[in-house]
Design an enzyme around this catalytic site. Sequence first.
Site, PDB file in Angstrom:
ATOM      1  N   GLY A  46       6.586  -2.132   5.608  1.00  0.00           N
ATOM      2  CA  GLY A  46       6.212  -1.192   4.568  1.00  0.00           C
ATOM      3  C   GLY A  46       5.002  -0.392   5.004  1.00  0.00           C
ATOM      4  O   GLY A  46       4.186  -0.867   5.792  1.00  0.00           O
ATOM      5  N   GLN A  51      -2.339   4.951   4.204  1.00  0.00           N
ATOM      6  CA  GLN A  51      -2.586   4.212   5.438  1.00  0.00           C
ATOM      7  C   GLN A  51      -2.556   5.121   6.665  1.00  0.00           C
ATOM      8  O   GLN A  51      -3.035   4.743   7.723  1.00  0.00           O
ATOM      9  CB  GLN A  51      -1.568   3.080   5.612  1.00  0.00           C
ATOM     10  CG  GLN A  51      -1.733   1.966   4.600  1.00  0.00           C
ATOM     11  CD  GLN A  51      -0.688   0.905   4.808  1.00  0.00           C
ATOM     12  OE1 GLN A  51       0.395   0.970   4.255  1.00  0.00           O
ATOM     13  NE2 GLN A  51      -1.024  -0.083   5.632  1.00  0.00           N
ATOM     14  N   CYS A  94      -1.046  -6.877   6.582  1.00  0.00           N
ATOM     15  CA  CYS A  94      -1.094  -5.436   6.352  1.00  0.00           C
ATOM     16  C   CYS A  94      -1.389  -4.731   7.673  1.00  0.00           C
ATOM     17  O   CYS A  94      -2.236  -5.185   8.445  1.00  0.00           O
ATOM     18  CB  CYS A  94      -2.177  -5.127   5.329  1.00  0.00           C
ATOM     19  SG  CYS A  94      -2.315  -3.382   4.909  1.00  0.00           S
ATOM     20  N   LEU A  95      -0.710  -3.629   7.900  1.00  0.00           N
ATOM     21  CA  LEU A  95      -0.954  -2.858   9.117  1.00  0.00           C
ATOM     22  C   LEU A  95      -2.375  -2.298   9.147  1.00  0.00           C
ATOM     23  O   LEU A  95      -2.895  -2.002  10.215  1.00  0.00           O
ATOM     24  CB  LEU A  95       0.076  -1.732   9.248  1.00  0.00           C
ATOM     25  CG  LEU A  95       1.528  -2.202   9.394  1.00  0.00           C
ATOM     26  CD1 LEU A  95       2.483  -1.009   9.352  1.00  0.00           C
ATOM     27  CD2 LEU A  95       1.716  -2.990  10.679  1.00  0.00           C
ATOM     28  N   HIS A 136       2.776  -4.375  -2.998  1.00  0.00           N
ATOM     29  CA  HIS A 136       1.746  -4.226  -1.962  1.00  0.00           C
ATOM     30  C   HIS A 136       1.551  -2.743  -1.630  1.00  0.00           C
ATOM     31  O   HIS A 136       0.412  -2.252  -1.569  1.00  0.00           O
ATOM     32  CB  HIS A 136       2.180  -5.017  -0.724  1.00  0.00           C
ATOM     33  CG  HIS A 136       1.273  -4.902   0.448  1.00  0.00           C
ATOM     34  ND1 HIS A 136       0.464  -5.939   0.865  1.00  0.00           N
ATOM     35  CD2 HIS A 136       1.042  -3.885   1.330  1.00  0.00           C
ATOM     36  CE1 HIS A 136      -0.222  -5.556   1.935  1.00  0.00           C
ATOM     37  NE2 HIS A 136       0.126  -4.313   2.235  1.00  0.00           N
ATOM     38  N   GLU A 137       2.662  -2.026  -1.412  1.00  0.00           N
ATOM     39  CA  GLU A 137       2.560  -0.608  -1.029  1.00  0.00           C
ATOM     40  C   GLU A 137       2.086   0.260  -2.181  1.00  0.00           C
ATOM     41  O   GLU A 137       1.300   1.192  -1.976  1.00  0.00           O
ATOM     42  CB  GLU A 137       3.890  -0.106  -0.464  1.00  0.00           C
ATOM     43  CG  GLU A 137       4.368  -0.840   0.779  1.00  0.00           C
ATOM     44  CD  GLU A 137       3.353  -0.942   1.908  1.00  0.00           C
ATOM     45  OE1 GLU A 137       2.474  -0.072   2.029  1.00  0.00           O
ATOM     46  OE2 GLU A 137       3.440  -1.915   2.678  1.00  0.00           O
ATOM     47  N   HIS A 140      -1.585   0.225  -2.402  1.00  0.00           N
ATOM     48  CA  HIS A 140      -2.243   1.154  -1.471  1.00  0.00           C
ATOM     49  C   HIS A 140      -2.427   2.528  -2.106  1.00  0.00           C
ATOM     50  O   HIS A 140      -3.440   3.199  -1.864  1.00  0.00           O
ATOM     51  CB  HIS A 140      -1.426   1.315  -0.184  1.00  0.00           C
ATOM     52  CG  HIS A 140      -1.673   0.265   0.845  1.00  0.00           C
ATOM     53  ND1 HIS A 140      -2.895   0.088   1.458  1.00  0.00           N
ATOM     54  CD2 HIS A 140      -0.838  -0.658   1.392  1.00  0.00           C
ATOM     55  CE1 HIS A 140      -2.809  -0.902   2.330  1.00  0.00           C
ATOM     56  NE2 HIS A 140      -1.572  -1.376   2.300  1.00  0.00           N
TER      57      HIS A 140
END
Length: 189
Positions: A46, A51, A94-95, A136-137, A140
Amino acid sequence: MALLTILTAPDPRLKKKSLPVAAVDDDVRQLMDDMLETMYAAPGIGLAAPQVGVLKRVIVLDIDREDTKTGPLFMANPEIVEASEEDATYEEGCLSLPEHYADVVRPAQVTVRYLDRDGQKQELACEGLLATCVQHEIDHLDGILFVDHISALKRNMILRKLLKTRKEKEREEAEGAPAATVKEPATAL
């Protein structure tokens, strides 16, 4: 398509709230495509527009790359319209917080309403990993990181380590030394 740079915490842009997109046009579709390519290359399951430094309410997801029936999901202006009272705990990564993981408790099922890649209104019932990933996304998009859901002590430890890693990398680059070898990360959201 192009690979985009993924911001890492504690970059202040990750804490800003994103703006809705007026319509899913060619620019938004290009952003979605670039985000998907970036997510796959990272690798992750994701990615949210903030991000990659774009404060638009856009996310891409693909929790099962092998399942060609579902394929990737492209969501503009996603919003959770229903959430279960039952919770589920997943170890999230997380990235934007590479190589850091923590158990996060979230609703086990959610229903999300969004505009798809063609600008059509959609509603999707999610459970399991998909429910976790969607939440989660969407977090963000509101400037919330998964570490905001854990204890202050654990969150501060993770953020200090990320800041230290960033400073070491900057110092090595300034001195002309090769950057430290980074092991390939586990799949992150």
